[in-house]
Design a protein around this motif. Structure first.
Motif, PDB file in Angstrom:
ATOM      1  N   GLY A  35      42.297  42.202  51.957  1.00  0.00           N
ATOM      2  CA  GLY A  35      42.092  43.451  51.012  1.00  0.00           C
ATOM      3  C   GLY A  35      41.165  43.035  50.101  1.00  0.00           C
ATOM      4  O   GLY A  35      40.439  42.181  50.012  1.00  0.00           O
ATOM      5  N   GLY A  36      41.023  44.190  49.244  1.00  0.00           N
ATOM      6  CA  GLY A  36      40.063  44.363  48.253  1.00  0.00           C
ATOM      7  C   GLY A  36      40.692  44.705  46.966  1.00  0.00           C
ATOM      8  O   GLY A  36      41.941  45.035  46.814  1.00  0.00           O
ATOM      9  N   ALA A  37      40.014  44.613  45.519  1.00  0.00           N
ATOM     10  CA  ALA A  37      40.274  44.585  44.349  1.00  0.00           C
ATOM     11  C   ALA A  37      39.206  45.109  43.478  1.00  0.00           C
ATOM     12  O   ALA A  37      38.014  44.943  43.854  1.00  0.00           O
ATOM     13  N   ALA A  38      39.600  45.974  42.433  1.00  0.00           N
ATOM     14  CA  ALA A  38      38.427  46.316  41.603  1.00  0.00           C
ATOM     15  C   ALA A  38      39.380  46.613  40.306  1.00  0.00           C
ATOM     16  O   ALA A  38      40.386  46.936  40.208  1.00  0.00           O
ATOM     17  N   GLY A  39      38.655  46.683  38.983  1.00  0.00           N
ATOM     18  CA  GLY A  39      39.258  46.817  37.736  1.00  0.00           C
ATOM     19  C   GLY A  39      38.128  46.462  36.624  1.00  0.00           C
ATOM     20  O   GLY A  39      36.973  46.796  36.961  1.00  0.00           O
ATOM     21  N   THR A  40      38.801  45.952  35.576  1.00  0.00           N
ATOM     22  CA  THR A  40      37.850  45.630  34.569  1.00  0.00           C
ATOM     23  C   THR A  40      37.936  44.085  34.064  1.00  0.00           C
ATOM     24  O   THR A  40      38.749  43.379  34.549  1.00  0.00           O
ATOM     25  N   SER A  41      37.070  43.691  33.315  1.00  0.00           N
ATOM     26  CA  SER A  41      37.045  42.246  32.798  1.00  0.00           C
ATOM     27  C   SER A  41      36.453  42.142  31.511  1.00  0.00           C
ATOM     28  O   SER A  41      35.968  43.061  30.847  1.00  0.00           O
ATOM     29  N   PHE A  42      36.692  41.152  30.664  1.00  0.00           N
ATOM     30  CA  PHE A  42      36.363  41.151  29.286  1.00  0.00           C
ATOM     31  C   PHE A  42      36.175  39.332  29.194  1.00  0.00           C
ATOM     32  O   PHE A  42      37.047  38.776  29.924  1.00  0.00           O
ATOM     33  N   TYR A  43      35.691  39.026  27.920  1.00  0.00           N
ATOM     34  CA  TYR A  43      35.496  37.589  27.592  1.00  0.00           C
ATOM     35  C   TYR A  43      36.282  37.161  26.360  1.00  0.00           C
ATOM     36  O   TYR A  43      36.246  38.244  25.411  1.00  0.00           O
ATOM     37  N   MET A  44      36.498  35.960  25.967  1.00  0.00           N
ATOM     38  CA  MET A  44      36.930  35.738  24.877  1.00  0.00           C
ATOM     39  C   MET A  44      36.331  34.291  24.540  1.00  0.00           C
ATOM     40  O   MET A  44      36.378  33.228  25.490  1.00  0.00           O
ATOM     41  N   GLY A  45      36.010  34.015  23.374  1.00  0.00           N
ATOM     42  CA  GLY A  45      35.195  32.742  23.068  1.00  0.00           C
ATOM     43  C   GLY A  45      34.984  33.096  21.417  1.00  0.00           C
ATOM     44  O   GLY A  45      35.564  33.628  20.731  1.00  0.00           O
ATOM     45  N   ASP A  46      33.597  32.199  21.410  1.00  0.00           N
ATOM     46  CA  ASP A  46      33.141  32.408  19.995  1.00  0.00           C
ATOM     47  C   ASP A  46      32.822  33.612  19.275  1.00  0.00           C
ATOM     48  O   ASP A  46      32.833  34.052  18.193  1.00  0.00           O
ATOM     49  N   GLY A  57      33.899  44.933  30.656  1.00  0.00           N
ATOM     50  CA  GLY A  57      32.904  45.084  31.952  1.00  0.00           C
ATOM     51  C   GLY A  57      33.653  45.495  33.342  1.00  0.00           C
ATOM     52  O   GLY A  57      34.829  45.731  33.252  1.00  0.00           O
ATOM     53  N   LEU A  58      32.914  45.503  34.485  1.00  0.00           N
ATOM     54  CA  LEU A  58      33.505  45.836  35.735  1.00  0.00           C
ATOM     55  C   LEU A  58      33.714  44.704  36.658  1.00  0.00           C
ATOM     56  O   LEU A  58      32.966  43.645  36.281  1.00  0.00           O
ATOM     57  N   SER A  59      34.795  44.515  37.466  1.00  0.00           N
ATOM     58  CA  SER A  59      35.327  43.525  38.243  1.00  0.00           C
ATOM     59  C   SER A  59      35.623  44.093  39.521  1.00  0.00           C
ATOM     60  O   SER A  59      36.112  45.019  39.711  1.00  0.00           O
ATOM     61  N   GLY A  60      35.487  43.068  40.515  1.00  0.00           N
ATOM     62  CA  GLY A  60      35.736  43.575  41.838  1.00  0.00           C
ATOM     63  C   GLY A  60      35.577  42.339  42.696  1.00  0.00           C
ATOM     64  O   GLY A  60      35.056  41.361  42.433  1.00  0.00           O
ATOM     65  N   GLY A  61      36.242  42.453  44.021  1.00  0.00           N
ATOM     66  CA  GLY A  61      36.126  41.411  45.032  1.00  0.00           C
ATOM     67  C   GLY A  61      37.065  41.686  46.259  1.00  0.00           C
ATOM     68  O   GLY A  61      37.423  42.714  46.447  1.00  0.00           O
ATOM     69  N   PHE A 216      40.468  39.071  34.179  1.00  0.00           N
ATOM     70  CA  PHE A 216      40.235  40.073  35.002  1.00  0.00           C
ATOM     71  C   PHE A 216      41.764  40.948  34.864  1.00  0.00           C
ATOM     72  O   PHE A 216      42.691  40.546  34.810  1.00  0.00           O
ATOM     73  N   THR A 217      41.521  42.439  35.046  1.00  0.00           N
ATOM     74  CA  THR A 217      42.733  43.241  35.107  1.00  0.00           C
ATOM     75  C   THR A 217      42.268  44.066  36.322  1.00  0.00           C
ATOM     76  O   THR A 217      41.380  44.946  36.222  1.00  0.00           O
ATOM     77  N   MET A 218      43.001  43.660  37.537  1.00  0.00           N
ATOM     78  CA  MET A 218      42.460  44.671  38.760  1.00  0.00           C
ATOM     79  C   MET A 218      43.728  44.951  39.679  1.00  0.00           C
ATOM     80  O   MET A 218      44.682  44.654  39.584  1.00  0.00           O
ATOM     81  N   ILE A 219      43.312  46.216  40.450  1.00  0.00           N
ATOM     82  CA  ILE A 219      44.314  46.651  41.139  1.00  0.00           C
ATOM     83  C   ILE A 219      43.717  46.378  42.694  1.00  0.00           C
ATOM     84  O   ILE A 219      42.602  46.513  42.658  1.00  0.00           O
ATOM     85  N   PHE A 220      45.003  46.187  43.354  1.00  0.00           N
ATOM     86  CA  PHE A 220      44.436  45.671  44.765  1.00  0.00           C
ATOM     87  C   PHE A 220      45.119  46.388  45.865  1.00  0.00           C
ATOM     88  O   PHE A 220      46.094  46.954  45.414  1.00  0.00           O
TER      89      PHE A 220
END
Length: 235
Positions: A35-46, A57-61, A216-220
Motif C-alpha cells: 500500500g501507500g502512505a502520506a502525511g507530514t514530516s519535521f526535523y529536530m536538531g541544532d 513538510g510533506l511525506s509519502g511513500g 514522520f506522521t503518516m496515514i496509510f
C-alpha cells in the motif's frame, strides 16, 4: 526434596506455556500487504531542540508488510519527505549570534518489526482477535538527502501506530515515528567552511547527544494478498 523441586519447576514452566495466548502462533489469513502512505514530516536538531511539527513538510511513500502471525509484522518501505529548519526560531543562543537555515528533500529505505498489542484480524474471534490494534515498531534504515552538501547515513526508527480493518483485505492506519541519525550534519546544506549548523557549539557528540533526527506522521492504506495455504483443507 530435589524431586519435589524439579516437579515444581516443571509445573511452573508448563503453566507459562499454558498462559501464552495461542493467537500469537497462528498465521494470518493473508501473508502480505502492500500500500501507500502520506502525511507530514519535521526535523529536530541544532535548529530545533524540542518543538514537534516546527516547519512541517510533506511525506509519502510505499510500504510492504509480511505478517507471520497475529501479533508480529515485518514492514519494508521507501519514503520521500521535505524537512527544514531555522536557527532564529530554535530557542537556542548560538555563538556570536550567528544565524543559519536549511532545507532538505530526503529519501529513505528501511525495514521495521511491528508488535501488535492485540491479535489483529477480522476473523477467528474465538482466538481473541480484534479488527483493530495499537502497535509499536523499530528497525533500521538508510537516509539519503539532497542539497549542496549531500547526506547519506543510517537511521534507527522508533514509533507507534494504530491500524484498523476497513473490510476483508483492506487496512487503514496512522503512525508516528522518530528517525535517529548518526551524524550532526543532516541540517547542513552548504559547502562553506564558515559557521553552519554542523555542531555549532563544537561539543564532542555521542550516540545520544549532538545528533539529528527527523519524524514522520503518516496515514496509510494497505491491501492484503497471497492467501496462506491451509493444510487441513488443501486451500
Amino acid at each position: 526434596m530435589k524431586i519435589e523441586r524439579s516437579v515444581g519447576v516443571s509445573l511452573f514452566v508448563m503453566s507459562l506455556f499454558i498462559m501464552i495466548p495461542t493467537a500469537d502462533i497462528r498465521a494470518q489469513e493473508y501473508k502480505y500487504e502492500i500500500g501507500g502512505a502520506a502525511g507530514t514530516s519535521f526535523y529536530m536538531g541544532d535548529a530545533n531542540k524540542t518543538q514537534f511539527y516546527l516547519h512541517p513538510g510533506l511525506s509519502g511513500g510505499f510500504l510492504f508488510r509480511y505478517n507471520p502471525n497475529f501479533l508480529w509484522s515485518i514492514k519494508t518501505g521507501i519514503f520521500i519527505a521535505n524537512v527544514s529548519g531555522k536557527s532564529d526560531d530554535s530557542g537556542n543562543a548560538f555563538p556570536y549570534a550567528q544565524q543559519a537555515s536549511f532545507q532538505r528533500t530526503l529519501a529513505e529505505l528501511g525495514t521495521q518489526v511491528e508488535f501488535n498489542f492485540f491479535p489483529y484480524s477480522d476473523k477467528y474471534a474465538y482466538l481473541g482477535t480484534r479488527p483493530y490494534t495499537p502497535y509499536l515498531f523499530t528497525g533500521a534504515g538508510v537516509t539519503y538527502a539532497e542539497g549542496n552538501k549531500k547526506f547519506i547515513g543510517a537511521n534507527i526508527p522508533v514509533g507507534m501506530g494504530f491500524k484498523y480493518k476497513l473490510k476483508n483485505r483492506m487496512n487503514i492506519g496512522i503512525e508516528f515515528s522518530m528517525r535517529k541519525l548518526f551524524g550532526d550534519d543532516f541540517d547542513v546544506t552548504e559547502k562553506t567552511t564558515g559557521w553552519n549548523l554542523d555542531n555549532p557549539f563544537s561539543i564532542e557528540g555521542s550516540f545520544l547527544k549532538n545528533k539529528d533526527w527527523y519524524s514522520f506522521t503518516m496515514i496509510f492504506l494497505t491491501w492484503e494478498f497471497s492467501m496462506r495455504e491451509d493444510p487441513c483443507h488443501g486451500n
